[in-house]
Motif scaffolding. Structure first.
Motif, PDB file in Angstrom:
ATOM      1  N   ARG A  77      20.015  35.418  29.088  1.00 16.34           N
ATOM      2  CA  ARG A  77      20.855  34.354  29.640  1.00 16.34           C
ATOM      3  C   ARG A  77      20.740  34.252  31.155  1.00 16.34           C
ATOM      4  N   TYR A  78      20.706  35.383  31.832  1.00 14.83           N
ATOM      5  CA  TYR A  78      20.675  35.355  33.304  1.00 14.83           C
ATOM      6  C   TYR A  78      19.452  34.614  33.828  1.00 14.83           C
ATOM      7  N   HIS A  79      18.267  34.994  33.365  1.00 15.48           N
ATOM      8  CA  HIS A  79      17.041  34.369  33.873  1.00 15.48           C
ATOM      9  C   HIS A  79      16.926  32.916  33.442  1.00 15.48           C
ATOM     10  N   THR A  80      17.433  32.583  32.260  1.00 12.84           N
ATOM     11  CA  THR A  80      17.411  31.185  31.831  1.00 12.84           C
ATOM     12  C   THR A  80      18.242  30.322  32.772  1.00 12.84           C
TER      13      THR A  80
ATOM     14  N   PHE B  79      27.417  33.569  28.869  1.00  8.48           N
ATOM     15  CA  PHE B  79      27.200  34.609  29.881  1.00  8.48           C
ATOM     16  C   PHE B  79      28.528  35.067  30.465  1.00  8.48           C
ATOM     17  N   MET B  80      29.462  34.131  30.647  1.00  5.03           N
ATOM     18  CA  MET B  80      30.778  34.523  31.121  1.00  5.03           C
ATOM     19  C   MET B  80      31.457  35.449  30.112  1.00  5.03           C
ATOM     20  N   GLY B  81      31.373  35.095  28.834  1.00  5.43           N
ATOM     21  CA  GLY B  81      31.969  35.944  27.808  1.00  5.43           C
ATOM     22  C   GLY B  81      31.353  37.335  27.772  1.00  5.43           C
TER      23      GLY B  81
ATOM     24  N   VAL C  13      23.225  40.976  28.570  1.00  6.12           N
ATOM     25  CA  VAL C  13      22.899  41.308  27.181  1.00  6.12           C
ATOM     26  C   VAL C  13      21.418  41.014  26.972  1.00  6.12           C
ATOM     27  N   PRO C  14      20.620  42.010  26.533  1.00  8.02           N
ATOM     28  CA  PRO C  14      19.180  41.783  26.399  1.00  8.02           C
ATOM     29  C   PRO C  14      18.861  40.762  25.314  1.00  8.02           C
ATOM     30  N   PRO C  15      17.769  40.003  25.484  1.00 10.36           N
ATOM     31  CA  PRO C  15      17.356  39.067  24.434  1.00 10.36           C
ATOM     32  C   PRO C  15      16.897  39.826  23.203  1.00 10.36           C
TER      33      PRO C  15
ATOM     34  N   SER D 131      24.800  32.503  21.883  1.00  7.55           N
ATOM     35  CA  SER D 131      24.121  31.388  22.552  1.00  7.55           C
ATOM     36  C   SER D 131      23.716  30.305  21.562  1.00  7.55           C
ATOM     37  N   ILE D 132      23.229  30.699  20.400  1.00  8.33           N
ATOM     38  CA  ILE D 132      22.806  29.692  19.423  1.00  8.33           C
ATOM     39  C   ILE D 132      24.014  28.913  18.905  1.00  8.33           C
ATOM     40  N   ILE D 133      25.159  29.600  18.765  1.00  4.00           N
ATOM     41  CA  ILE D 133      26.375  28.895  18.354  1.00  4.00           C
ATOM     42  C   ILE D 133      26.812  27.912  19.437  1.00  4.00           C
ATOM     43  N   MET D 134      26.730  28.349  20.699  1.00  7.27           N
ATOM     44  CA  MET D 134      27.046  27.439  21.796  1.00  7.27           C
ATOM     45  C   MET D 134      26.114  26.233  21.775  1.00  7.27           C
ATOM     46  N   ALA D 135      24.836  26.469  21.436  1.00  4.83           N
ATOM     47  CA  ALA D 135      23.875  25.379  21.371  1.00  4.83           C
ATOM     48  C   ALA D 135      24.241  24.397  20.265  1.00  4.83           C
TER      49      ALA D 135
END
Length: 475
Positions: free
Chosen positions: A87-90, A142-144, A214-216, A405-409
């Motif tokens: 998430r950070y690098h994205t 990322f905040m969560g 959190v690592p990918p 992240s996928i749920i957020m998407a």
């Protein structure tokens, strides 16, 4: 000598790095909504005044296609963050495309003809859609990530603050950017949001050393939702074990359990698009309606259709703390996420009855003050707080950690579908005058359809089984 671990944050205190994320979001939303605040006026504005001279229906189509792309791109952003770079690098790298898009829009004024301006507009909007959409599912998740399990009870207030920051940024953008456009032209008005996006990127980068990352899944080697789903679809079922048992030969129980968290949430999301079909018209058809109204003058400041868009974030900044701190803690189970969202859906439908009434008055030749739009703005904004703010919280609390992240998407994809619906409907039902999108009949159609969907939503919500017991209790 053994390394001393850093002190753990208190269970009742927000992690200090949250301020960088909230600050980033405020500036990013200023840039995004500042650009959108003048988009309808730019597309329909007279060519001699720097506009593109298009019809109301054409502006509605283009704006909602842009918003569709903006909310479709989170699928790519979620894939990048969950599967490859985290998430950070994205967030950091995709933000650079975002800045570039604003730069292209700002250069549209240098085009010598309307065709060149349209090309700059489409190129800039495409880059912004990629940038904004790419980071959307990552920032809230990322905040969560910054909160530890024992701090989960803080998430309701944290997401309220997160949403408040969104509206803090957008409130000022709806006032400042139209003023810049009126006094200095479209090019500078498009450039200022780009500067704010650059500041947003810098603020986010400034918190780098403090973030929990959190690592990918390529690092954690956790399977994604689609891999487990496809395995379940193609595998052989175990007797009496159900659909997901087909994936047990290839994946662990933890991976299967994470995948199982997704379909029930998607059942809820499937009914959300109609809400955003209504809500996102505050930047299109509501602005076009407001341009036919009489501007107001408050303390020497002219309030027109574009400035009225600031009403939404202003009301949000009032209602979010009121609901989160003053109402939700005292109403028990009524404050559960799906109950809140159900109420919001009915309110959204009601707001369009008011919009239709205002449009009917205009069509009968009345002089209507633009401040009358405050009434539907208040109703729809209350619905937004109940549906959109709650949706972010619901998505994060109910999704398994590996699927956030996928749920957020998927949540953002529901917004995309809502805007695509408006673009397609506007195209199909356009009339020769090009103004069917802003009519009493169309607004009443939206209201009736939303009432039907709200009833269906209340039924589906009644049968939903929460993974988070505290959420079911409205905590």
């Amino acid at each position: 000598m053994a390394e001393v671990p850093p002190p753990q944050p208190a269970a009742n205190r927000w992690p200090p790095q949250i301020k960088f994320i909230v600050g980033n979001e405020a500036c990013e939303r200023f840039s995004y909504y500042g650009m959108r605040s003048i988009l309808a006026g730019y597309i329909t504005g007279a060519v001699v005044k720097g506009g593109l001279g298009q019809t109301d229906d054409q502006a509605t189509e283009l704006i909602h296609l842009f918003v569709f792309a903006n909310y479709f791109m989170p699928l790519l952003g979620a894939w990048l963050s969950d599967r490859i770079i985290g998430r950070y690098h994205t967030i950091l790298w995709v933000s650079l495309f975002y800045c570039a898009g604003h730069g292209v829009l700002a250069c549209s004024g240098f085009a010598t003809d309307t065709h060149g301006r349209v090309l700059c507009l489409c190129t800039g909007l495409a880059l912004i859609a990629f940038g904004s959409g790419g980071i959307k599912p990552c920032v809230s998740a990322f905040m969560g990530d910054q909160f530890k399990p024992e701090q989960s009870h803080l998430l309701q207030k944290a997401y309220g603050a997160f949403y408040w920051s969104i509206n803090f940024g957008s409130f000022f953008s709806f006032l400042v950017i139209p003023w810049i456009k009126d006094h200095h032209g479209f090019s500078l008005a498009f450039a200022v949001p780009g500067i704010l996006m650059a500041i947003a990127t810098f603020i986010f980068w400034s918190g780098t050393k403090y973030y929990v990352r959190v690592p990918p899944s390529r690092v954690s080697r956790q399977a994604g939702f689609f891999k487990v789903l496809f395995a379940a679809l193609s595998g052989m079922p175990e007797a009496g074990k159900g659909f997901w048992s087909r994936a047990r030969s290839r994946f662990s129980e933890a991976e299967i359990d994470a995948a199982k968290s997704v379909p029930p949430i998607l059942m809820i999301f499937a009914l959300i698009p109609i809400f955003f079909s209504l809500f996102d018209q505050t930047n299109s058809t509501w602005v076009l309606q407001g341009e036919k109204m009489v501007s107001a003058n408050i303390f020497g400041f002219t309030i027109g259709a574009e400035e009225m868009q600031s009403m939404n974030p202003l009301i949000v900044m009032i209602l979010v703390p009121l609901f989160t701190l003053g109402i939700y803690p005292h109403i028990g189970k009524i404050a559960s996420p799906l109950n809140r969202m159900t109420i919001g859906m009915f309110l959204a439908a009601g707001s369009y009855l008011v919009v239709a009434w205002l449009q009917m008055r205009l069509e009968h030749g009345e002089q209507v003050n633009v401040l009358w739009q405050t009434v539907p703005y208040f109703i729809l904004t209350a619905a937004e707080v109940l549906v959109s703010t709650t949706g972010l919280e619901f998505a994060f609390r109910e999704a398994a950690p590996e699927m956030k992240s996928i749920i957020m998407a998927f949540w953002l994809l529901a917004i995309a579908v809502g805007d695509l619906f408006i673009a397609v409907l506007t195209k199909l039902l356009s009339n020769s005058a090009g103004d069917a999108a802003v009519s009493t009949h169309r607004f009443l159609q939206y209201a009736g359809l939303t009432f039907v969907v709200a009833i269906l939503f209340s039924i589906v919500a009644a049968f939903y089984k929460y993974r988070d017991p505290a959420a079911a209790r409205g905590k």
